[in-house]
Design a protein around this motif. Structure first.
Motif, mmCIF file in Angstrom:
data_model
loop_
_atom_site.group_PDB
_atom_site.id
_atom_site.type_symbol
_atom_site.label_atom_id
_atom_site.label_comp_id
_atom_site.label_asym_id
_atom_site.label_seq_id
_atom_site.Cartn_x
_atom_site.Cartn_y
_atom_site.Cartn_z
ATOM 1 N N GLY B 178 0.796 -1.222 0.000
ATOM 2 C CA GLY B 178 0.000 0.000 0.000
ATOM 3 C C GLY B 178 0.824 1.265 0.000
ATOM 4 N N SER B 179 1.926 1.242 0.768
ATOM 5 C CA SER B 179 2.694 2.481 0.892
ATOM 6 C C SER B 179 3.538 2.742 -0.349
ATOM 7 C CB SER B 179 3.586 2.444 2.137
ATOM 8 O OG SER B 179 3.542 1.216 2.795
ATOM 9 N N SER B 180 4.110 1.681 -0.962
ATOM 10 C CA SER B 180 5.019 1.938 -2.080
ATOM 11 C C SER B 180 4.386 1.623 -3.442
ATOM 12 C CB SER B 180 6.283 1.103 -1.904
ATOM 13 O OG SER B 180 5.971 -0.276 -1.972
ATOM 14 N N GLU B 181 3.208 1.010 -3.429
ATOM 15 C CA GLU B 181 2.494 0.655 -4.664
ATOM 16 C C GLU B 181 3.227 -0.386 -5.493
ATOM 17 O OE1 GLU B 181 -0.358 2.569 -6.544
ATOM 18 O OE2 GLU B 181 -1.061 2.985 -4.527
ATOM 19 N N ARG B 182 4.229 -1.034 -4.911
ATOM 20 C CA ARG B 182 4.937 -2.077 -5.631
ATOM 21 C C ARG B 182 4.192 -3.397 -5.480
ATOM 22 N NH1 ARG B 182 10.927 -1.813 -3.451
ATOM 23 N NH2 ARG B 182 9.587 -1.968 -1.628
ATOM 24 N N VAL B 183 4.355 -4.273 -6.482
ATOM 25 C CA VAL B 183 3.786 -5.616 -6.356
ATOM 26 C C VAL B 183 4.841 -6.524 -5.734
ATOM 27 C CG1 VAL B 183 2.824 -7.606 -7.555
ATOM 28 C CG2 VAL B 183 2.242 -5.298 -8.307
ATOM 29 N N GLU B 184 4.471 -7.169 -4.634
ATOM 30 C CA GLU B 184 5.411 -8.057 -3.962
ATOM 31 C C GLU B 184 4.805 -9.448 -3.823
ATOM 32 O OE1 GLU B 184 7.938 -6.347 -1.179
ATOM 33 O OE2 GLU B 184 6.992 -4.385 -1.193
ATOM 34 N N LYS B 185 5.578 -10.340 -3.261
ATOM 35 C CA LYS B 185 5.157 -11.732 -3.166
ATOM 36 C C LYS B 185 5.290 -12.193 -1.721
ATOM 37 C CE LYS B 185 6.730 -16.199 -4.821
ATOM 38 N NZ LYS B 185 7.602 -16.929 -5.746
ATOM 39 N N MET B 186 4.332 -12.975 -1.257
ATOM 40 C CA MET B 186 4.491 -13.594 0.060
ATOM 41 C C MET B 186 4.033 -15.037 -0.034
ATOM 42 S SD MET B 186 1.263 -12.177 2.334
ATOM 43 C CE MET B 186 1.832 -10.511 2.556
ATOM 44 N N GLU B 187 4.605 -15.875 0.835
ATOM 45 C CA GLU B 187 4.252 -17.285 0.728
ATOM 46 C C GLU B 187 4.181 -17.961 2.088
ATOM 47 O OE1 GLU B 187 7.183 -19.324 -1.645
ATOM 48 O OE2 GLU B 187 8.655 -17.801 -1.178
ATOM 49 N N LEU B 188 3.458 -19.069 2.088
ATOM 50 C CA LEU B 188 3.269 -19.817 3.323
ATOM 51 C C LEU B 188 3.454 -21.300 3.022
ATOM 52 C CD1 LEU B 188 2.372 -19.807 6.339
ATOM 53 C CD2 LEU B 188 0.028 -20.024 5.528
ATOM 54 N N SER B 189 4.159 -21.963 3.896
ATOM 55 C CA SER B 189 4.372 -23.400 3.761
ATOM 56 C C SER B 189 3.024 -24.113 3.673
ATOM 57 C CB SER B 189 5.156 -23.903 4.967
ATOM 58 O OG SER B 189 5.152 -25.298 4.978
ATOM 59 N N LYS B 190 2.923 -25.005 2.691
ATOM 60 C CA LYS B 190 1.665 -25.685 2.409
ATOM 61 C C LYS B 190 1.123 -26.437 3.609
ATOM 62 C CE LYS B 190 0.170 -27.291 -2.080
ATOM 63 N NZ LYS B 190 0.541 -28.123 -3.245
ATOM 64 N N ARG B 191 2.034 -27.081 4.322
ATOM 65 C CA ARG B 191 1.547 -27.937 5.401
ATOM 66 C C ARG B 191 1.296 -27.198 6.702
ATOM 67 N NH1 ARG B 191 6.243 -32.332 6.120
ATOM 68 N NH2 ARG B 191 7.266 -31.702 4.211
ATOM 69 N N SER B 192 1.515 -25.881 6.694
ATOM 70 C CA SER B 192 1.396 -25.186 7.977
ATOM 71 C C SER B 192 -0.044 -24.783 8.317
ATOM 72 C CB SER B 192 2.322 -23.972 8.020
ATOM 73 O OG SER B 192 1.897 -23.015 7.097
ATOM 74 N N LEU B 193 -0.951 -24.829 7.350
ATOM 75 C CA LEU B 193 -2.334 -24.426 7.639
ATOM 76 C C LEU B 193 -3.316 -25.402 7.010
ATOM 77 C CD1 LEU B 193 -3.863 -22.034 9.024
ATOM 78 C CD2 LEU B 193 -4.011 -20.973 6.773
ATOM 79 N N LYS B 194 -4.207 -25.932 7.855
ATOM 80 C CA LYS B 194 -5.214 -26.869 7.360
ATOM 81 C C LYS B 194 -6.334 -26.123 6.645
ATOM 82 C CE LYS B 194 -5.097 -29.753 11.050
ATOM 83 N NZ LYS B 194 -5.717 -30.012 12.278
#
Lengths: 275, 275
Positions: B178-194
Motif C-alpha cells: 500500500g505504501s510503495s504501490e509495488r507488487v510483492e510476493k508472500m508465501e506460506l508453507s503448504k503444510r502449515s495451515l489446514k
C-alpha cells in the motif's frame, strides 16, 4: 479466614508465575491482600514447598529490608527427558523430510505447548548464570528466543540477514556460512543491545555453526559477552564446526533422502544440564 | 487436610495457567491429588472466584461425563486501558523517530512483559470466537503472534516474503504494498495451515494495509476464513487503506521528522473490545 488464605495462595501463584526472576517484596503482597506480613510469609512457605514438590521451580527468599521472594522457573530431569524423547519421535517422522536433507520443524516451533517447554528447558540450563539478553537470528529462531526470554524475564534481540529501514542504525558483521562456505552478512540494530551485556544465543537448527559464529562476532562488536549457545536441533556435519561449545536438545544424526529415513537422537542437553 | 487443599490450589492454578482453553476433566485433578471429586469441585470454585475477582480470566465449567473445566485468560478494561496509556507515552518518545517517519518498536516487542500483555489483550478480543490459528508475516509480527497463540492455545503460522528451503512446498500470492504501490510476493508453507481453518491475523504495524491484504488472499488460497485483524500500531495513511475492518491497539497519528515529534493516541481496541 480460610477463604482468604485460599484466595491469596491462588493469586500469589498467578502473580509469581507471570513474573519469573523478579524480586517481589513481602510488603507488596501484604498490601495487596491487606494481610499481616507473617501470614504472607506462611503463604509463601506453602507456595515454595508446592513449587518444589511439583517441579514448578524454585521460590528464592532474599532476606532483609530490600528482600522478598523471587520465582525461578525450572524443569525436572524427568519432565525434560520425557519431552526430549517425545520430540525425538516427532522429528523422526518420515513426512518431515524435505529435499536436500532438511527437516521440517515449523509446525513444532509454532505450537505454544512445545515452545513453553523448550523455553523452560533452556532457561533451566542457564539458571545459575547471569543472562541480560537472548539473541537469535531471524526468522525461525525467534519463537525459541521469545520463550526463553519469557522464562528468564530478559529481553530478546533479533539479528537479521536483510536490512530493515524500521530498525534504525545497525552494526553488521560478515560471516562464513559453514554449510555453503559463502560469505554472508548479518546485522543488529544498534540500540537493541547495551554494551557489556551477557548474551545467550539460541537457534532452531545448527549445521556448520557459521550462523552462530556470526552472532558471536556480533556480540563482540557490541563489546558484550557470550554466555552460551543452545539450539533446538543439530545435524550431522562432515568437517569441523565453527562453534565447538554448544548445547543441542536434539541431534539429527542421519538423513537418508533415498530411503526417506531420518535418524534422530537426544542431543547433549540432558547430560550438560543435569550433572 | 488444610495443607493438602493449599497445595492443591497452588498446583491447580499453575496447571490451568499453563493450559489456557484446554478442557481438563475433574477426574484428572482427583487422580493427581488423590482427592475426592467433591473436594476438587470446591477447589475449582475458589479458583474460579479468585480468577474472576482479580481479573485473571474465566474458569468455565463444562458439565457432564465428558466435562471438566477450561481456563480462558482475559484482561480487564482497567488493566487494558492502563497498558495502552503506558504504551502511548512510550511510543511518543522522540528518540523512537527513525528517518522516513518510521517509529522504532523492536525494543518493546522484545520485552517479555509487554508481549505477555499484548497477547492477553488480543486474546481477550477474540475470546468469543473460534480461532484455529494465528497468522503473521515475518519478522516483526512473530513475537505478537506467538504471544496471542499462547493465550488462545492455538498454533501460529509465519508468512514469508523470502522463500526458504526449510519450509517445503509453499503457496504464494502477489500483493500490492500500500505504501510503495509495488507488487510483492508472500508465501506460506503448504503444510502449515489446514483447509477450513479460522485464522486471526496480527502484525506489529499497519500503514496502507497491503501486507494484511496479502495475508487475506493467502487465507483464501488455503480455503480458510479470516476471523479478524489486530495490529499493535497503525499509522496515519493518506488515501484508502486496503483493509477497512481492523483493530489497532495504538494509533501513530502524526510524525513530524522536522520538529522531531511523534503524536500517538490509543487505537480503536478499547472501544471494540469492551462494548
Amino acid at each position: 479466614m480460610k477463604i482468604r488464605r485460599s484466595e491469596r495462595l491462588i493469586d500469589i501463584t498467578r502473580y509469581l508465575l507471570e513474573r519469573p526472576h523478579t524480586l517481589v517484596p513481602l510488603t507488596y503482597f501484604a498490601k495487596r491482600y491487606e494481610s499481616a506480613k507473617s501470614s504472607i510469609s506462611e503463604d509463601l512457605g506453602i507456595v515454595r514447598r508446592t513449587f518444589h514438590s511439583r517441579g514448578t521451580g524454585i521460590l528464592e527468599t532474599i532476606p532483609g529490608a530490600a528482600g522478598g521472594v523471587r520465582f525461578i522457573p525450572t524443569i525436572s530431569k524427568d519432565e525434560a527427558t520425557e519431552f526430549i524423547d517425545e520430540m525425538t519421535t516427532e522429528l523422526s517422522e518420515q513426512s518431515r523430510l524435505l529435499p536436500g536433507g532438511y527437516v521440517y520443524l515449523s509446525d513444532l516451533l509454532g505450537q505454544p505447548d512445545v515452545l513453553r517447554t523448550v523455553g523452560r528447558l533452556i532457561a533451566t540450563q542457564y539458571v545459575e548464570q547471569q543472562v541480560d539478553a537472548v539473541m537469535t537470528v531471524a526468522t525461525k529462531g525467534v519463537p525459541i528466543a521469545q520463550s526463553v526470554s519469557a522464562y528468564l524475564n530478559v529481553p530478546f534481540v533479533i539479528v537479521r540477514r536483510d536490512s530493515k529501514i524500521t530498525e534504525g542504525s545497525t552494526v553488521s558483521v560478515n560471516y562464513v556460512s559453514g554449510s555453503s562456505e559463502r560469505v554472508e552478512k548479518m546485522e543488529l540494530s544498534k540500540r537493541s543491545l547495551k554494551q557489556g551485556s551477557r548474551v545467550l544465543v539460541v537457534d532452531d537448527f545448527m549445521k556448520g555453526g557459521g550462523t552462530v559464529n556470526g552472532m558471536k562476532s556480533l556480540i563482540e562488536e557490541f563489546e558484550s559477552e557470550l554466555v552460551g549457545v543452545t539450539v533446538f536441533a543439530e545435524s550431522a556435519f562432515a568437517g569441523e564446526r565453527a562453534i565447538a561449545d554448544y548445547t543441542a536438545l536434539l541431534s539429527v544424526d542421519k538423513v537418508d533422502s533415498r530411503d526417506k529415513t531420518i535418524h534422530v537422537a537426544p542431543g547433549n542437553y540432558l547430560a550438560r544440564t543435569f550433572k
